[in-house]
Design a protein around this motif. Structure first.
Motif, mmCIF file in Angstrom:
data_model
loop_
_atom_site.group_PDB
_atom_site.id
_atom_site.type_symbol
_atom_site.label_atom_id
_atom_site.label_comp_id
_atom_site.label_asym_id
_atom_site.label_seq_id
_atom_site.Cartn_x
_atom_site.Cartn_y
_atom_site.Cartn_z
ATOM 1 N N PRO A 193 0.800 -1.231 0.000
ATOM 2 C CA PRO A 193 0.000 0.000 0.000
ATOM 3 C C PRO A 193 0.827 1.273 0.000
ATOM 4 N N ASP A 225 -2.526 -9.512 -7.221
ATOM 5 C CA ASP A 225 -3.169 -8.640 -6.241
ATOM 6 C C ASP A 225 -2.562 -7.246 -6.331
ATOM 7 N N TYR A 247 -2.849 -3.256 -4.617
ATOM 8 C CA TYR A 247 -3.402 -2.283 -3.670
ATOM 9 C C TYR A 247 -3.403 -0.947 -4.400
ATOM 10 N N TRP A 248 -4.608 -0.485 -4.768
ATOM 11 C CA TRP A 248 -4.746 0.690 -5.636
ATOM 12 C C TRP A 248 -5.710 1.696 -5.012
ATOM 13 N N LYS A 268 -6.092 2.901 -2.090
ATOM 14 C CA LYS A 268 -6.640 2.434 -0.809
ATOM 15 C C LYS A 268 -7.664 1.303 -0.962
ATOM 16 N N GLU A 269 -7.624 0.623 -2.108
ATOM 17 C CA GLU A 269 -8.518 -0.510 -2.334
ATOM 18 C C GLU A 269 -7.701 -1.726 -2.759
ATOM 19 N N LYS A 270 -8.161 -2.917 -2.345
ATOM 20 C CA LYS A 270 -7.529 -4.157 -2.781
ATOM 21 C C LYS A 270 -8.235 -4.660 -4.024
ATOM 22 N N LYS A 271 -7.465 -4.849 -5.090
ATOM 23 C CA LYS A 271 -8.050 -5.298 -6.350
ATOM 24 C C LYS A 271 -7.219 -6.435 -6.935
ATOM 25 N N ASP A 300 -12.952 2.249 -14.695
ATOM 26 C CA ASP A 300 -13.769 2.378 -13.490
ATOM 27 C C ASP A 300 -14.003 3.832 -13.106
ATOM 28 N N TRP A 335 -13.008 12.001 -8.123
ATOM 29 C CA TRP A 335 -11.836 11.203 -8.464
ATOM 30 C C TRP A 335 -10.657 12.105 -8.831
ATOM 31 N N ARG A 374 -9.074 13.301 -5.809
ATOM 32 C CA ARG A 374 -8.268 12.238 -5.189
ATOM 33 C C ARG A 374 -6.919 12.097 -5.895
#
Length: 319
Positions: free
Chosen positions: A184, A208, A210-211, A213-216, A271, A307, A310
């Motif tokens: 992260p 896997d 970590y993008w 603050k999300e796990k994708k 997205d 977005w 962010r």
């Protein structure tokens, strides 16, 4: 009084000074005089002495450059051919060195001494190849170790390590990229750089990530590079159509920011940018306070604006 201007007659003096240093083993001191003498007269014997001095101080690239001036001369004499091959090896031009060794052995009958000399050059080639392979493996081992602690480093340090990682073979790159993508604290731009290589190489499997603050989870084989992404191409096309024709300078400034934003969003551009037109209008609003939206302020537009904020924060964190 002004500086002394070198005339062609200075050649003998430069050569004399060069050879005095050369014969006493002071190669560093000899080189400037060889350079001046060689500039005035490209003598074959001077060339070999100049090349030898460069070789002795480890300036192999320059040594090859000077030797190449008289390449046919080096081919005529076996000792010079041996020397030139050694230069190729030191320059890590291994294929050319191998070809030179094979050519020489086939074309000219070798005496016992010649056989011994060319065998020594062959050994030098093998030693240098082994040395390079060990150095490469040492570098790979170092980068693999660094990949696990990349999140503890500054963005500048992360960028430098990723630049080196991009140059290593695919197999160790895959080992390094997994802890990077799931960490992260590794910057999103660094992750995007790694993911893009996986996409270009169509690497199979899931990773896997970590993008933001999300796990994708991603499947690189199903991804495109950033520049080939359909939304990226559409956004850039709209920017060109709407801005470039009217204000090329503004367009260039906008493209730089847009391109950076794509890196932050990759590989989840779809997205975020649900409407390329509205995404472009957000940039137009940002750069032109008098700009009026043509598509209206939709729910998608508001989400995309959030977005963009962010993304701004992500980039601010790099400072």
């Amino acid at each position: 009084m002004g500086e002394t201007v070198p005339f062609p007659k200075n050649y003998d003096w430069y050569k004399k000074e060069a050879m005095e240093y050369f014969l006493s083993g002071k190669m560093e001191e000899a080189i400037p005089f060889f350079e001046e003498a060689y500039r005035l007269e490209q003598d074959e014997i001077l060339n070999t002495n100049y090349t030898t001095a460069l070789y002795q101080v480890g300036d192999y690239q320059k040594a090859k450059e000077i030797a190449d001036d008289k390449y046919s001369f080096y081919e005529q004499e076996e000792s010079l051919a041996l020397f030139y091959t050694a230069i190729l090896i030191r320059c890590h031009l291994f294929l050319q060195a191998e070809q030179a060794i094979v050519f020489r052995k086939k074309k000219f009958p070798l005496t016992d001494t010649s056989e011994e000399n060319w065998s020594a050059v062959q050994e030098l080639l093998e030693e240098e190849q082994t040395k390079i392979e060990l150095e490469k493996q040492k570098k790979v081992d170092y980068l693999l170790k660094e990949s696990y602690s990349l999140g503890n480093k500054s963005f500048t340090e992360q960028s430098a390590i990723m630049k080196e990682l991009e140059e290593i073979p695919s197999e160790p790159f895959l080992q390094a990229v997994k802890p990077i993508l799931s960490n992260p604290y590794v910057n999103g731009i660094i992750k995007a750089t790694a993911i893009e290589r996986l996409a270009i190489e169509k690497v199979a499997g899931e990773f896997d990530v970590y993008w933001m603050k999300e796990k994708k989870v991603i499947q690189p084989a199903l991804l495109t590079s950033i520049k080939n992404h359909a939304i990226v191409q559409e956004v850039l096309s709209l920017l060109s159509e709407r801005v470039e024709q009217h204000d090329p300078t503004l367009y260039q400034a906008m493209v730089q920011e847009v391109s950076l934003h794509f890196f932050v969003l990759y590989p989840f551009i779809d997205d975020v940018i649900t409407s390329p037109i509205e995404w472009v209008e957000l940039y137009q609003k940002r750069y032109d306070n008098s700009f009026s939206e043509t598509s209206g302020s939709s729910l998608d537009s508001k989400k995309m604006e959030e977005w963009m904020q962010r993304i701004d924060q992500e980039l601010m964190d790099l400072i």
